[in-house]
Scaffold this motif. Structure first.
Motif, short mmCIF file in Angstrom:
data_model
loop_
_atom_site.label_atom_id
_atom_site.label_comp_id
_atom_site.label_asym_id
_atom_site.label_seq_id
_atom_site.Cartn_x
_atom_site.Cartn_y
_atom_site.Cartn_z
N GLY A 313 63.54 13.15 81.05
CA GLY A 313 62.81 13.83 80.00
C GLY A 313 63.44 15.08 79.46
N LEU A 314 64.60 15.48 79.95
CA LEU A 314 65.24 16.70 79.46
C LEU A 314 66.03 16.38 78.18
CD1 LEU A 314 66.47 18.42 82.75
CD2 LEU A 314 64.35 18.77 81.50
N LEU A 315 65.31 15.97 77.18
CA LEU A 315 65.96 15.48 75.97
C LEU A 315 66.63 16.58 75.18
CD1 LEU A 315 63.18 12.99 74.79
CD2 LEU A 315 65.24 12.51 76.11
N GLY A 316 66.22 17.83 75.37
CA GLY A 316 66.80 18.94 74.62
C GLY A 316 67.87 19.70 75.35
N LEU A 317 68.23 19.26 76.58
CA LEU A 317 69.19 20.02 77.39
C LEU A 317 70.57 19.99 76.76
CD1 LEU A 317 69.04 21.60 80.07
CD2 LEU A 317 70.06 19.61 81.18
N HIS A 318 71.19 21.17 76.62
CA HIS A 318 72.53 21.29 76.04
C HIS A 318 73.58 21.63 77.10
CE1 HIS A 318 70.86 22.24 71.75
NE2 HIS A 318 70.68 20.99 72.12
N LEU A 330 78.51 10.07 92.19
CA LEU A 330 77.65 10.06 91.01
C LEU A 330 77.02 8.67 90.90
CD1 LEU A 330 79.82 11.92 88.36
CD2 LEU A 330 77.93 12.86 89.70
N ARG A 331 75.71 8.64 90.88
CA ARG A 331 75.03 7.36 90.73
C ARG A 331 75.00 6.96 89.26
NH1 ARG A 331 70.96 6.40 95.07
NH2 ARG A 331 71.29 7.97 96.67
N PRO A 332 75.07 5.68 88.96
CA PRO A 332 74.92 5.25 87.57
C PRO A 332 73.59 5.70 87.01
CG PRO A 332 75.71 3.46 88.96
CD PRO A 332 75.31 4.56 89.88
N ARG A 333 73.58 6.03 85.74
CA ARG A 333 72.38 6.40 84.99
C ARG A 333 71.78 7.73 85.42
NH1 ARG A 333 70.13 2.59 82.01
NH2 ARG A 333 68.00 3.32 82.40
N THR A 334 72.51 8.52 86.16
CA THR A 334 72.00 9.84 86.56
C THR A 334 71.70 10.70 85.34
OG1 THR A 334 73.21 9.79 88.64
CG2 THR A 334 72.52 11.94 87.84
N PHE A 335 72.53 10.60 84.33
CA PHE A 335 72.40 11.47 83.16
C PHE A 335 71.86 10.72 81.94
CE2 PHE A 335 76.25 12.73 85.63
CZ PHE A 335 75.74 13.90 86.18
N LYS A 336 71.18 9.61 82.17
CA LYS A 336 70.84 8.70 81.07
C LYS A 336 69.94 9.32 80.00
CE LYS A 336 66.76 6.61 83.27
NZ LYS A 336 66.60 7.71 84.22
N ASP A 337 69.11 10.31 80.37
CA ASP A 337 68.18 10.92 79.42
C ASP A 337 68.75 12.13 78.70
OD1 ASP A 337 66.28 9.05 79.93
OD2 ASP A 337 65.12 10.28 81.33
N LEU A 338 69.94 12.55 79.06
CA LEU A 338 70.49 13.80 78.52
C LEU A 338 71.29 13.52 77.25
CD1 LEU A 338 71.59 15.45 81.87
CD2 LEU A 338 69.35 15.42 80.80
N HIS A 339 70.61 12.97 76.26
CA HIS A 339 71.30 12.48 75.06
C HIS A 339 71.94 13.60 74.24
CE1 HIS A 339 69.66 8.62 75.98
NE2 HIS A 339 68.41 9.00 75.78
N PHE A 340 71.46 14.83 74.38
CA PHE A 340 71.99 15.92 73.57
C PHE A 340 72.78 16.93 74.40
CE2 PHE A 340 68.41 14.23 71.19
CZ PHE A 340 68.99 14.02 69.95
N LEU A 341 73.14 16.55 75.62
CA LEU A 341 73.93 17.44 76.47
C LEU A 341 75.30 17.67 75.85
CD1 LEU A 341 73.43 18.84 79.25
CD2 LEU A 341 74.90 17.08 80.24
N GLU A 342 75.72 18.94 75.81
CA GLU A 342 77.02 19.31 75.23
C GLU A 342 78.02 19.77 76.27
OE1 GLU A 342 76.04 22.23 72.33
OE2 GLU A 342 75.06 20.81 70.98
N GLU A 343 77.52 20.29 77.40
CA GLU A 343 78.42 20.80 78.44
C GLU A 343 77.93 20.36 79.81
OE1 GLU A 343 79.37 25.09 80.53
OE2 GLU A 343 79.25 25.05 78.34
N GLY A 363 76.44 10.76 74.89
CA GLY A 363 77.20 10.56 73.66
C GLY A 363 77.49 11.81 72.88
N GLN A 364 76.76 12.91 73.15
CA GLN A 364 77.00 14.17 72.45
C GLN A 364 77.79 15.17 73.28
OE1 GLN A 364 76.16 14.59 69.20
NE2 GLN A 364 75.52 12.45 69.33
#
Length: 631
Positions: A313-318, A330-343, A363-364
């Protein structure tokens, strides 16, 4: 963004001098507009800090009463009066402070306590600075009469405790600095009534436990600093009621875990600092509901694993920082919800392998740091989906061999760090697909060979660092297509010669370092194509002669070679004498990890003759013209 200078510097930057100040909370009293005008007047008083430096006043308040030990300034534009008593070695509050004063600076004195009613006649006061004044106690009624006070600085004192309701008489407070004291507890009700408080700093005290209701009633609080204490546990009720909080700093405590529901009542939190604790685990869903979170720092802990539901749910995390932990995989899909992560910072962990789709969903992402792990294997497809990554750091691992086309799909990557990575060889298609790469760092890998075509396709490359490897030769067409290369660093290899046409494509290169190699000769034809060359280092080779070119050189390093000071060096001597700035006798030494705070170190740039015997040991520049008369 948080400063790393500590809490004192944090608030000095925020409230000192002409720094911007936040407006009063929406629920502030009708004096809010007057505060805004007052803040403008304080900003106009000139450069100042809160740590004992008296601000310059626009004019001394002629004809106005002012304590003998202080100076007063009146702002004609806002018709406000400020009293400056900083660093006066005062042991008690000065008499005669004008009732109309709006700002009072009492920092860096020697008060041991503030008695009850000390400011009872200063009802107009909006700013009070008592930081660094040796305060060991504050009487419960000390702030009586300061109903219009907005900013109170009590940091950098020796306060061990504060009675409940100490701030009952300052209902308009917008910022309160209590950091860098000796507080070991917070009494229930201490902050009761501070409904307008915007910024509360309790950092760098000795707080081990906080009552459940410590922050109840602070409905408008925007920033809460609890860094540098001894907190070991966060109870779910602790942050209830802080619905407007934007920044929470819990760094440098002794927290061992993050439980679920601790932060669930902080829907507007944007920055959360949990770094430098003892965290070994993060409960599933610990950050659930934090849709506004932009920055999460979990670095410098002991986290050993991440689950698929660690960051839901951390959709806004940068920004996510997990460096300096104990992550082994690193497990697969660990970061699956971090669509707007930049760093994403994962350096200094214990990762041994990067599996396929390790970073799915990112992807970002623009910055990926995996440096200083124990990575030995990168599976094909590990970086799949990282369409926007611009900087990748894989240095400090032991990769030995990189799979062919491992970086394919990273078309926007412009900086790739592979220093200290145990690479013995660079293959034909290792860097395939990196058409936008600008900087490639391969320093200190033990490279013995580079495939002639391995750099082909890197048409945008500007900097190539091959320092400290074991290269004995360069393929003749290695640099083909690198027409934009500006920096080429080949220092500390085992090169005995440079192919005559190897540097031909490098027409824009202006910095070339081939120092600390085994070069015995450098024919004129090798450097002739480098029309833009400005900086050339030939230090510590086996060169006996050198014809300086091209003509535009701005700096030439030559020491550490066995020069044969005969006729072939006459042109070099002329250049050194006519352009001493190009071949100076002393040059600033550049070392790894240079610290700009240290005085610069300088080294000799000698051109020491090894032969003929008559001039052995002399510098070429010191030879007379007669020595070359027969040439």
């Amino acid at each position: 963004m948080r400063t790393k200078l500590g809490p004192s510097a944090r608030l000095q930057g925020r409230w000192g001098g002409g720094a911007p100040r936040p407006p009063p909370p929406p629920s502030a009293s009708p004096g809010g507009r007057a505060l805004a005008a007052l803040l403008v007047s304080w900003a106009a008083l000139g450069p100042c800090t809160l740590a004992g430096t008296e601000p310059g006043a626009p004019s001394d308040a002629e004809g106005l009463p002012c304590p003998a030990a202080c100076s007063c300034g009146h702002d004609d534009y806002t018709d406000e009066l400020s009293v400056f008593c900083s660093s006066r070695n005062l042991t008690q509050l000065p008499d005669g402070i004008p009732d109309a004063a709006r700002a009072l600076w009492l920092d860096s004195n020697n008060f041991s306590s503030v008695p009850a009613g000390a400011f009872r006649n200063l009802s107009s006061l909006g700013f009070l600075n008592l930081q660094g004044s040796g305060l060991a106690s504050l009487e419960p009624q000390a702030l009586l009469g300061l109903q219009n006070l907005y900013h109170l600085h009590l940091e950098r004192n020796q306060l061990r405790s504060l009675a409940a309701h100490t701030f009952l008489h300052t209902p308009g407070l917008a910022s309160l600095g209590l950091h860098n004291n000796l507080l070991s507890r917070v009494e229930e009700g201490l902050f009761q009534g501070l409904t307008n408080l915007w910024d509360l700093n309790l950092g760098w005290n000795s707080l081990a436990v906080l009552p459940d209701t410590a922050f109840h009633g602070l409905a408008n609080l925007r920033e809460l600093v609890l860094a540098g204490n001894k907190l070991t546990y966060l109870q779910p009720a602790l942050f209830c009621g802080l619905g407007e909080l934007r920044e929470l700093d819990l760094s440098r405590n002794a927290l061992r875990s993050v439980k679920a529901n601790v932060f669930v009542k902080l829907p507007k939190l944007q920055k959360l600092y949990l770094d430098h604790n003892l965290l070994a685990a993060v409960a599933p869903g610990a950050f659930l509901g934090m849709k506004a979170l932009r920055w999460l720092d979990l670095s410098h802990n002991r986290v050993g694993g991440l689950l698929e539901d660690t960051f839901p749910g951390l959709l806004g995390l940068h920004v996510l920082r997990l460096a300096h932990n104990a992550l082994a995989s690193l497990r697969p899909r660990t970061f699956k919800d971090l669509h707007f992560l930049e760093e994403l910072q994962l350096g200094h962990n214990r990762l041994r392998q990067l599996p396929e789709k390790a970073f799915e969903g990112l992807g970002q992402l623009e910055v990926l740091a995996l440096n200083d792990n124990q990575i030995q294997e990168i599976k094909a497809g590990a970086f799949l989906g990282l369409f926007n990554v611009a900087v990748m750091n894989l240095s400090g691992n032991c990769l030995r061999n990189l799979p062919e086309q491992v970086f394919r799909g990273l078309g926007k990557l412009h900086s790739l760090h592979l220093e200290h990575s145990c690479l013995g060889r660079v293959g034909l298609h290792t860097f395939a697909g990196l058409s936008g790469l600008r900087r490639l760092f391969l320093k200190d890998n033990g490279l013995e060979a580079i495939d002639e075509q391995s750099l082909w396709g890197l048409a945008e490359l500007l900097e190539l660092d091959l320092t400290a490897n074991r290269l004995t030769h360069l393929p003749g067409r290695l640099f083909q297509g690198l027409g934009k290369l500006e920096y080429l660093l080949l220092s500390r290899n085992r090169l005995s010669a440079l192919p005559a046409d190897a540097l031909g494509p490098l027409q824009r290169t202006f910095w070339l370092d081939v120092s600390h190699n085994r070069l015995q000769a450098l024919p004129e034809a090798v450097l002739a194509p480098l029309g833009q060359l400005r900086y050339l280092s030939l230090r510590n080779n086996s060169l006996r002669t050198f014809v300086p070119q091209p003509l535009g050189l701005e700096r030439l390093w030559l020491e550490g070679n066995p020069w044969d000071c005969g006729c072939p060096l006459r042109a070099l001597r002329a250049l050194a004498l006519q352009h001493p700035a190009v071949v100076p006798r002393f040059v600033r030494a550049v070392a790894e990890g240079d610290d700009d705070r240290q005085p610069p170190a300088y080294a000799y740039n000698n051109i020491t003759c090894a032969s003929p015997p008559a001039v052995s040991g002399l510098d070429l520049r010191d030879l007379s013209e007669a020595h070359f008369a027969h040439c």
